[in-house]
Design a protein around this motif. Structure first.
Motif, PDB file in Angstrom:
ATOM      1  N   ALA A  43      60.237  48.280  15.563  1.00 33.72           N
ATOM      2  CA  ALA A  43      60.978  49.541  15.639  1.00 33.72           C
ATOM      3  C   ALA A  43      60.569  50.341  16.863  1.00 33.72           C
ATOM      4  O   ALA A  43      61.409  50.910  17.561  1.00 33.72           O
ATOM      5  CB  ALA A  43      60.741  50.363  14.375  1.00 33.72           C
ATOM      6  N   GLU A  44      59.278  50.365  17.138  1.00 27.70           N
ATOM      7  CA  GLU A  44      58.739  51.175  18.221  1.00 27.70           C
ATOM      8  C   GLU A  44      59.119  50.638  19.596  1.00 27.70           C
ATOM      9  O   GLU A  44      59.561  51.375  20.468  1.00 27.70           O
ATOM     10  CB  GLU A  44      57.213  51.174  18.082  1.00 27.70           C
ATOM     11  CG  GLU A  44      56.492  52.253  18.765  1.00 27.70           C
ATOM     12  CD  GLU A  44      55.008  52.199  18.394  1.00 27.70           C
ATOM     13  OE1 GLU A  44      54.417  53.257  18.299  1.00 27.70           O
ATOM     14  OE2 GLU A  44      54.463  51.086  18.195  1.00 27.70           O
ATOM     15  N   ARG A  45      58.950  49.350  19.792  1.00 26.99           N
ATOM     16  CA  ARG A  45      59.138  48.775  21.120  1.00 26.99           C
ATOM     17  C   ARG A  45      60.532  48.211  21.367  1.00 26.99           C
ATOM     18  O   ARG A  45      60.968  48.113  22.500  1.00 26.99           O
ATOM     19  CB  ARG A  45      58.126  47.649  21.336  1.00 26.99           C
ATOM     20  CG  ARG A  45      56.693  48.083  21.271  1.00 26.99           C
ATOM     21  CD  ARG A  45      56.160  48.436  22.659  1.00 26.99           C
ATOM     22  NE  ARG A  45      54.852  49.029  22.625  1.00 26.99           N
ATOM     23  CZ  ARG A  45      53.725  48.348  22.759  1.00 26.99           C
ATOM     24  NH1 ARG A  45      53.756  47.047  22.908  1.00 26.99           N
ATOM     25  NH2 ARG A  45      52.575  48.988  22.737  1.00 26.99           N
ATOM     26  N   HIS A  46      61.219  47.781  20.306  1.00 31.00           N
ATOM     27  CA  HIS A  46      62.501  47.098  20.495  1.00 31.00           C
ATOM     28  C   HIS A  46      63.665  47.790  19.791  1.00 31.00           C
ATOM     29  O   HIS A  46      64.802  47.369  19.946  1.00 31.00           O
ATOM     30  CB  HIS A  46      62.403  45.650  20.001  1.00 31.00           C
ATOM     31  CG  HIS A  46      61.332  44.867  20.706  1.00 31.00           C
ATOM     32  ND1 HIS A  46      61.503  44.344  21.964  1.00 31.00           N
ATOM     33  CD2 HIS A  46      60.065  44.553  20.339  1.00 31.00           C
ATOM     34  CE1 HIS A  46      60.392  43.713  22.335  1.00 31.00           C
ATOM     35  NE2 HIS A  46      59.508  43.840  21.367  1.00 31.00           N
ATOM     36  N   GLY A  47      63.393  48.806  18.991  1.00 31.10           N
ATOM     37  CA  GLY A  47      64.464  49.505  18.281  1.00 31.10           C
ATOM     38  C   GLY A  47      65.119  48.657  17.217  1.00 31.10           C
ATOM     39  O   GLY A  47      66.280  48.860  16.892  1.00 31.10           O
ATOM     40  N   VAL A  48      64.383  47.726  16.643  1.00 31.85           N
ATOM     41  CA  VAL A  48      64.924  46.818  15.632  1.00 31.85           C
ATOM     42  C   VAL A  48      64.312  47.159  14.276  1.00 31.85           C
ATOM     43  O   VAL A  48      63.093  47.216  14.131  1.00 31.85           O
ATOM     44  CB  VAL A  48      64.605  45.341  15.991  1.00 31.85           C
ATOM     45  CG1 VAL A  48      65.026  44.404  14.879  1.00 31.85           C
ATOM     46  CG2 VAL A  48      65.274  44.962  17.298  1.00 31.85           C
ATOM     47  N   ALA A  49      65.157  47.389  13.299  1.00 30.83           N
ATOM     48  CA  ALA A  49      64.697  47.623  11.933  1.00 30.83           C
ATOM     49  C   ALA A  49      64.562  46.271  11.249  1.00 30.83           C
ATOM     50  O   ALA A  49      65.557  45.603  10.981  1.00 30.83           O
ATOM     51  CB  ALA A  49      65.669  48.517  11.185  1.00 30.83           C
TER      52      ALA A  49
END
Length: 178
Positions: free
Chosen positions: A126-132
């Motif tokens: 979530a922090e580095r790639h914006g993926v949940a």
């Protein structure tokens, strides 16, 4: 007689359509000038100078906010919530690892270590790639790698009852490189 389209476009862009940034700036600028004139006429130069200082301060604050200055340092904008809970910490990590790699780690891995690894990977993705990770497991799998994904897949059981030390090392290395 109807004005040509090109002339109407120039007139519309100069005045701005209601709700546009240009229209808002023109309206606010007009209101500020009118307020300054009224202050100068009603109370004199001292009141006009005070009003100018207030208007300048408000304009600078709004400009900074609109430009995104408040996004990183002051927290006025709501942060993106990709995690369901607070960010995981590494307090007691040595204890968790030693209990998982011990002979009786069969009970510890699925109840403590695997959820901890899942939270760490979810936070990093979530922090580095914006993926949940929980909402988009296909994208998370592609980022983590198909060989390591089964060990942290939140929708499936682990491939084994215990976590081998080489797999744990690979998982932690991958977590650092994400």
């Amino acid at each position: 007689m109807k004005a040509p389209t090109r002339i109407r476009a120039v007139v519309d862009s100069a005045s701005g359509t209601p709700g546009s940034v240009r229209h808002s700036l023109v309206f606010l600028g007009t209101a500020a000038v009118a307020a300054e004139v009224l202050l100068a006429l009603a109370d004199g130069a001292a009141a006009a100078a005070g009003g100018l200082a207030v208007i300048t301060a408000v304009a600078l604050a709004l400009g900074r906010y609109a430009a995104g200055g408040g996004a990183e340092d002051s927290g006025y904008r709501r942060p993106v919530r990709l995690l369901a809970s607070r960010a995981p910490a590494l307090g007691g990590w040595r204890h968790v690892v030693s209990k998982t790699l011990a002979d009786d780690g069969e009970a510890h891995f699925p109840t403590v270590m695997r959820p901890q690894l899942q939270r760490l990977f979810a936070a990093r993705l979530a922090e580095r790639h914006g993926v949940a990770m929980y909402r988009n497991p296909q994208r998370a799998r592609a980022l983590v790698g198909p060989e390591l994904w089964p060990w942290i897949d939140p929708q499936a059981a682990a491939p084994g009852p215990t976590l081998p030390e080489p797999v744990l090392r690979l998982l932690l290395d991958r977590l650092e490189t994400l």
